[in-house]
Enzyme design. Structure first.
Site, mmCIF file in Angstrom:
data_model
loop_
_atom_site.group_PDB
_atom_site.id
_atom_site.type_symbol
_atom_site.label_atom_id
_atom_site.label_comp_id
_atom_site.label_asym_id
_atom_site.label_seq_id
_atom_site.Cartn_x
_atom_site.Cartn_y
_atom_site.Cartn_z
ATOM 1 C CE LYS A 86 -3.923 2.197 0.315
ATOM 2 N NZ LYS A 86 -3.501 2.924 -0.916
ATOM 3 C CD GLN A 135 3.174 4.904 2.347
ATOM 4 O OE1 GLN A 135 3.708 5.782 1.683
ATOM 5 N NE2 GLN A 135 2.065 5.126 3.028
ATOM 6 C CE LYS A 188 3.896 7.726 5.637
ATOM 7 N NZ LYS A 188 3.543 8.604 4.490
ATOM 8 C CE LYS A 248 4.732 7.748 -2.240
ATOM 9 N NZ LYS A 248 4.028 8.206 -1.011
ATOM 10 N N GLY A 301 -2.765 8.355 -4.281
ATOM 11 C CA GLY A 301 -2.111 9.571 -4.776
ATOM 12 C C GLY A 301 -0.882 9.951 -3.959
ATOM 13 C CG ASP A 302 3.297 11.163 -2.791
ATOM 14 O OD1 ASP A 302 3.133 11.020 -1.576
ATOM 15 O OD2 ASP A 302 4.302 11.740 -3.258
ATOM 16 C CB THR A 314 -2.432 13.738 4.328
ATOM 17 O OG1 THR A 314 -2.771 12.573 3.579
ATOM 18 C CG2 THR A 314 -0.967 13.713 4.689
ATOM 19 C CG ASN A 374 -4.430 16.210 -0.620
ATOM 20 O OD1 ASN A 374 -3.952 15.638 0.353
ATOM 21 N ND2 ASN A 374 -5.718 16.158 -0.887
HETATM 22 P P1 NDP Z 1 0.499 17.896 -4.285
HETATM 23 O O1 NDP Z 1 0.995 17.529 -5.603
HETATM 24 O O2 NDP Z 1 -0.964 18.070 -4.066
HETATM 25 O O3 NDP Z 1 1.206 19.230 -3.781
HETATM 26 C C1 NDP Z 1 2.583 19.306 -3.685
HETATM 27 C C2 NDP Z 1 2.958 20.713 -3.274
HETATM 28 O O4 NDP Z 1 4.335 20.743 -2.926
HETATM 29 C C3 NDP Z 1 2.793 21.714 -4.400
HETATM 30 O O5 NDP Z 1 2.489 22.963 -3.848
HETATM 31 C C4 NDP Z 1 4.164 21.705 -5.060
HETATM 32 O O6 NDP Z 1 4.478 22.880 -5.753
HETATM 33 C C5 NDP Z 1 5.060 21.571 -3.856
HETATM 34 N N1 NDP Z 1 6.304 20.907 -4.268
HETATM 35 C C6 NDP Z 1 6.443 19.700 -4.857
HETATM 36 N N2 NDP Z 1 7.726 19.460 -5.135
HETATM 37 C C7 NDP Z 1 8.400 20.532 -4.694
HETATM 38 C C8 NDP Z 1 9.763 20.864 -4.687
HETATM 39 N N3 NDP Z 1 10.699 20.037 -5.200
HETATM 40 N N4 NDP Z 1 10.116 22.061 -4.133
HETATM 41 C C9 NDP Z 1 9.174 22.908 -3.628
HETATM 42 N N5 NDP Z 1 7.874 22.628 -3.617
HETATM 43 C C10 NDP Z 1 7.493 21.461 -4.138
HETATM 44 O O7 NDP Z 1 1.087 16.787 -3.294
HETATM 45 P P2 NDP Z 1 0.625 16.413 -1.803
HETATM 46 O O8 NDP Z 1 0.107 17.598 -1.101
HETATM 47 O O9 NDP Z 1 -0.198 15.192 -1.885
HETATM 48 O O10 NDP Z 1 2.024 15.957 -1.181
HETATM 49 C C11 NDP Z 1 2.853 16.844 -0.430
HETATM 50 C C12 NDP Z 1 3.769 16.025 0.479
HETATM 51 O O11 NDP Z 1 2.979 15.239 1.378
HETATM 52 C C13 NDP Z 1 4.679 15.025 -0.246
HETATM 53 O O12 NDP Z 1 5.893 14.933 0.481
HETATM 54 C C14 NDP Z 1 3.923 13.711 -0.110
HETATM 55 O O13 NDP Z 1 4.780 12.601 -0.206
HETATM 56 C C15 NDP Z 1 3.366 13.866 1.293
HETATM 57 N N6 NDP Z 1 2.216 13.039 1.639
HETATM 58 C C16 NDP Z 1 1.071 13.057 0.887
HETATM 59 C C17 NDP Z 1 -0.010 12.287 1.258
HETATM 60 C C18 NDP Z 1 -1.298 12.340 0.535
HETATM 61 O O14 NDP Z 1 -2.243 11.704 0.996
HETATM 62 N N7 NDP Z 1 -1.425 13.070 -0.557
HETATM 63 C C19 NDP Z 1 0.060 11.377 2.413
HETATM 64 C C20 NDP Z 1 1.284 11.495 3.178
HETATM 65 C C21 NDP Z 1 2.312 12.289 2.777
HETATM 66 P P3 NDP Z 1 4.413 22.920 -7.357
HETATM 67 O O15 NDP Z 1 2.974 23.146 -7.666
HETATM 68 O O16 NDP Z 1 5.301 24.045 -7.726
HETATM 69 O O17 NDP Z 1 4.932 21.599 -7.838
HETATM 70 O O1 2IT Z 2 2.869 9.064 1.576
HETATM 71 C C1 2IT Z 2 1.733 8.605 1.774
HETATM 72 O O2 2IT Z 2 1.413 8.069 2.844
HETATM 73 C C2 2IT Z 2 0.730 8.756 0.707
HETATM 74 N N1 2IT Z 2 1.017 9.381 -0.312
HETATM 75 C C3 2IT Z 2 -0.622 8.126 0.853
HETATM 76 C C4 2IT Z 2 -0.569 6.675 0.487
HETATM 77 C C5 2IT Z 2 -1.902 5.976 0.446
HETATM 78 O O3 2IT Z 2 -1.879 4.795 0.067
HETATM 79 O O4 2IT Z 2 -2.933 6.558 0.788
#
Ligand code: NDP
Ligand code: 2IT
Length: 446
Positions: A89, A110, A113, A125, A164-165, A208, A239
Site C-alpha cells: 500500500k 511507508q 508508517k 510506492k 495519490g501523492d 493527511t 492537497n
Molecule cells: P500535491 O501535488 O498536491 O502538492 C505538492 C505541493 O508541494 C505543491 O504545492 C508543489 O508545488 C510543492 N512541491 C512539490 N515538489 C516541490 C519541490 N521540489 N520544491 C518545492 N515545492 C514542491 O502533493 P501532496 O500535497 O499530496 O504531497 C505533499 C507532500 O505530502 C509530499 O511529500 C507527499 O509525499 C506527502 N504526503 C502526501 C499524502 C497524501 O495523501 N497526498 C500522504 C502522506 C504524505 P508545485 O505546484 O510548484 O509543484
Molecule cells: O505518503 C503517503 O502516505 C501517501 N502518499 C498516501 C498513500 C496511500 O496509500 O494513501
C-alpha cells in the site's frame, strides 16, 4: 561496529546512487539500536538486511501521444517493499524528479508508517518522471491509461493498492481507475482516493492534512498547550497543505504562509476559510501558481525562490516535499520561537535539521507518524470497499482522529520505554519496526 551500522554500510555500498534512500535507511536503522540490543532475535534472523531490500521492484516504459501527435516516453515504477503485515500500500508520485532512489526511500518509510496506523497494510510506492504541469487533461488521461496498462498486471485489491501523492490527485486516480476496470473487467478497491460516487471515502482528501494537525494537537497536549492562537507556517499549496490550513482554522490556529516550487506567500492576517477556498480553486481547478495569492489579497508578500522557514511562527507544517528544511532553516525556526514541527510531507527535514529539533527538545513529529492519517484513511476506504458500503463523514473523521491519537500515544510510550522520552523519531521507528519485524520472523524466510 554495531549490527545496525554494519547494515547501513552494506546498504550504502549496494545502493551508491540513491542518496534519499540511504538517508532514510540510516535514520531508521540508527534509531533502532535500543531495540536491537534488547532483542537479539532481530540480528539472528537478519531482519535489517531483509527489511532494507525491496521484495520487488517493477520498472517499465510508458509511451503516450501528446496533443501534437508526438510520441513521448516516460519511465514508470512500482516498488513493492514489504508485505509482512498486509497487501502492499502506498501512493503514486508524478514529478520530473522521480527516480528509483526517491521511490525506494518513500516505500521504505511507508512500511513503518503503515505499521503505525494499526491497519493491515504493507509498504509500497510508485510513480513516474512524467510532469503533469502544463499538460492538458487529455494528455494526462493518455499518460495515465498507458501507465495503468502495464501496472495493472502487478496490482489488485488484495495484492497492491496504490493511491495519490505529489502530482497524483482525484483527476489522475479517476483515469487510472477507469483503465484498470476496463482491462480487468473488475470494479474493486484497487486504488484509494477514488471519487465519492465510485467507491471513494469521505475525508480521504482531507485526511493527511487533518491528521498532521491532530498529531500536533496531541503533541501540544503533553505540555498542557493547544493550537489556539498559534501562528503556523505551512509549506506547499497542494492537497496536504490545503487541508492542514483548513483544520488549523477550525482549531483556532492561524496559518500565515503557503508555497510552491517557485516561491512563498506570507499573509500576516492569516489564510482564513474564504482565502483558502480561493487557493483551492487556484490550485485544483485553474492549476495556477501561489504567486497569484499576493496579487489577489491585500497585505500579502510573495518571495520568489524562498521557503517559509524565516517567517516567525510557533508551529511549522512542512507539506511540500523531501529535504525542504535544512540545518540553517531549522536554527532560524527555533530562534524565532517555533516549538512544534508536524511533518505532513515525507522526510521534509534534512538529518542535520532533525538533530537541531531534537537538541532543542521541541515537539517534533516525524512524517511517518504525523502524516500517517492519509494512508490510514486509505485503509478505511479499503474497509468500506470490501463491505460495498460508505460510511458518513463524521464516522470516518472520528476513526481518523482516534487513529492519530493512538499513533501519538504508541510513539510517545515506545520512546519512553526505550529510554528516549519525548523523542518521537526513536518512538516512531521502533514502534513501526517491531510489528513488521516480528511478522517477518513468524512467516519464515520468504
Ligand atoms: P500535491 O501535488 O498536491 O502538492 C505538492 C505541493 O508541494 C505543491 O504545492 C508543489 O508545488 C510543492 N512541491 C512539490 N515538489 C516541490 C519541490 N521540489 N520544491 C518545492 N515545492 C514542491 O502533493 P501532496 O500535497 O499530496 O504531497 C505533499 C507532500 O505530502 C509530499 O511529500 C507527499 O509525499 C506527502 N504526503 C502526501 C499524502 C497524501 O495523501 N497526498 C500522504 C502522506 C504524505 P508545485 O505546484 O510548484 O509543484
Ligand atoms: O505518503 C503517503 O502516505 C501517501 N502518499 C498516501 C498513500 C496511500 O496509500 O494513501
Amino acid at each position: 561496529m554495531s549490527y545496525a551500522s554494519d547494515v547501513v554500510q552494506m546498504v550504502s555500498q549496494r545502493n551508491p546512487s540513491e542518496p534519499e534512500f540511504l538517508q532514510a535507511v540510516k535514520e531508521v536503522l540508527e534509531s533502532l539500536e535500543p531495540v536491537l540490543s534488547r532483542h537479539p532475535k532481530y540480528q539472528k534472523n537478519r531482519i535489517l538486511e531483509r527489511i532494507t531490500e525491496p521484495e520487488r521492484v517493477i520498472l517499465f516504459r510508458v509511451p503516450w501521444f501528446d496533443d501534437r501527435g508526438e510520441i513521448q516516453v516516460n519511465r514508470g515504477f512500482r516498488i513493492e517493499f514489504n508485505s509482512a503485515i498486509g497487501p502492499y500500500k502506498g501512493g503514486l508520485r508524478f514529478h520530473p524528479t522521480v527516480n528509483l532512489g526517491i521511490l525506494k526511500f518513500l516505500a521504505f518509510e511507508q512500511t513503518f508508517k503503515n505499521s503505525l496506523t494499526t491497519i493491515s497494510m504493507g509498504g509500497a510506492k510508485g510513480g513516474s518522471d512524467f510532469d503533469p504541469k502544463g499538460k492538458s487533461d487529455n494528455e494526462v488521461m493518455r499518460f495515465c491509461q498507458s501507465f495503468m496498462t502495464e501496472l495493472q498486471r502487478h496490482i489488485g485489491p488484495l495484492t497492491d493498492v496504490p493511491a495519490g501523492d505529489i502530482g497524483v490527485g482525484g483527476r489522475e486516480i479517476g483515469y487510472l481507475f477507469g483503465q484498470y476496470k476496463r482491462l480487468r473487467n473488475e470494479f474493486s478497491g484497487v486504488l484509494t482516493g477514488k471519487g465519492l460516487n465510485w467507491g471513494g471515502s469521505l475525508i480521504r482528501p482531507e485526511a493527511t492534512g487533518y491528521g498532521a494537525v491532530y498529531f500536533a494537537e496531541e503533541m501540544l497536549k503533553t505540555r498542557g498547550d493547544s493550537l489556539e492562537g498559534k501562528i503556523c507556517a505551512v509549506s506547499g499549496s497542494g492537497n496536504v497543505a490545503q487541508y492542514t490550513v483548513e483544520k488549523l482554522n477550525q482549531l483556532g490556529g492561524k496559518a500565515v504562509t503557503l508555497s510552491d516550487s517557485n516561491g512563498t506567500i506570507y499573509d500576516p492576517a492569516g489564510i482564513d476559510a474564504e482565502k483558502l477556498a480561493w487557493v483551492m480553486e487556484l490550485k485544483n481547478v485553474r492549476r495556477g501558481r501561489i504567486r497569484e495569492y499576493a496579487e489577489k489579497f491585500k497585505g500579502v508578500t510573495y518571495k520568489e525562490g524562498a521557503r517559509p522557514w524565516d517567517i516567525p511562527c510557533q508551529c511549522a507544517f512542512p507539506s511540500a516535499t523531501q529535504n525542504e528544511i535544512n540545518a540553517e532553516e531549522a536554527k532560524t525556526l527555533v530562534k524565532n520561537g517555533c516549538f512544534v514541527v508536524s511533518e505532513g510531507a515525507n522526510m521534509p527535514s534534512e538529518p542535520e535539521a532533525v538533530d537541531i529539533f531534537l537538541e532543542h527538545k521541541i515537539l517534533y513529529g516525524p512524517g511517518k507518524a504525523a502524516n500517517a492519517g492519509g494512508v490510514a484513511t486509505s485503509g478505511l476506504e479499503m474497509a468500506q470497499n470490501s463491505q460495498f458500503m460508505s460510511w458518513p463523514r463524521e464516522q470516518v473523521d472520528q476513526h481518523l482522529h482516534r487513529i492519530m491519537v493512538n499513533i501519538h500515544e504508541n510513539v510517545r510510550r515506545t520512546a519512553e520505554e526505550y529510554g528516549y522520552p519525548g523523542n518521537y523519531v526513536v518512538g516512531a521507528n521502533i514502534a513501526g519496526f517491531v510489528k513488521v519485524a516480528d511478522a517477518m520472523i513468524d512467516q519464515g524466510l520468504v
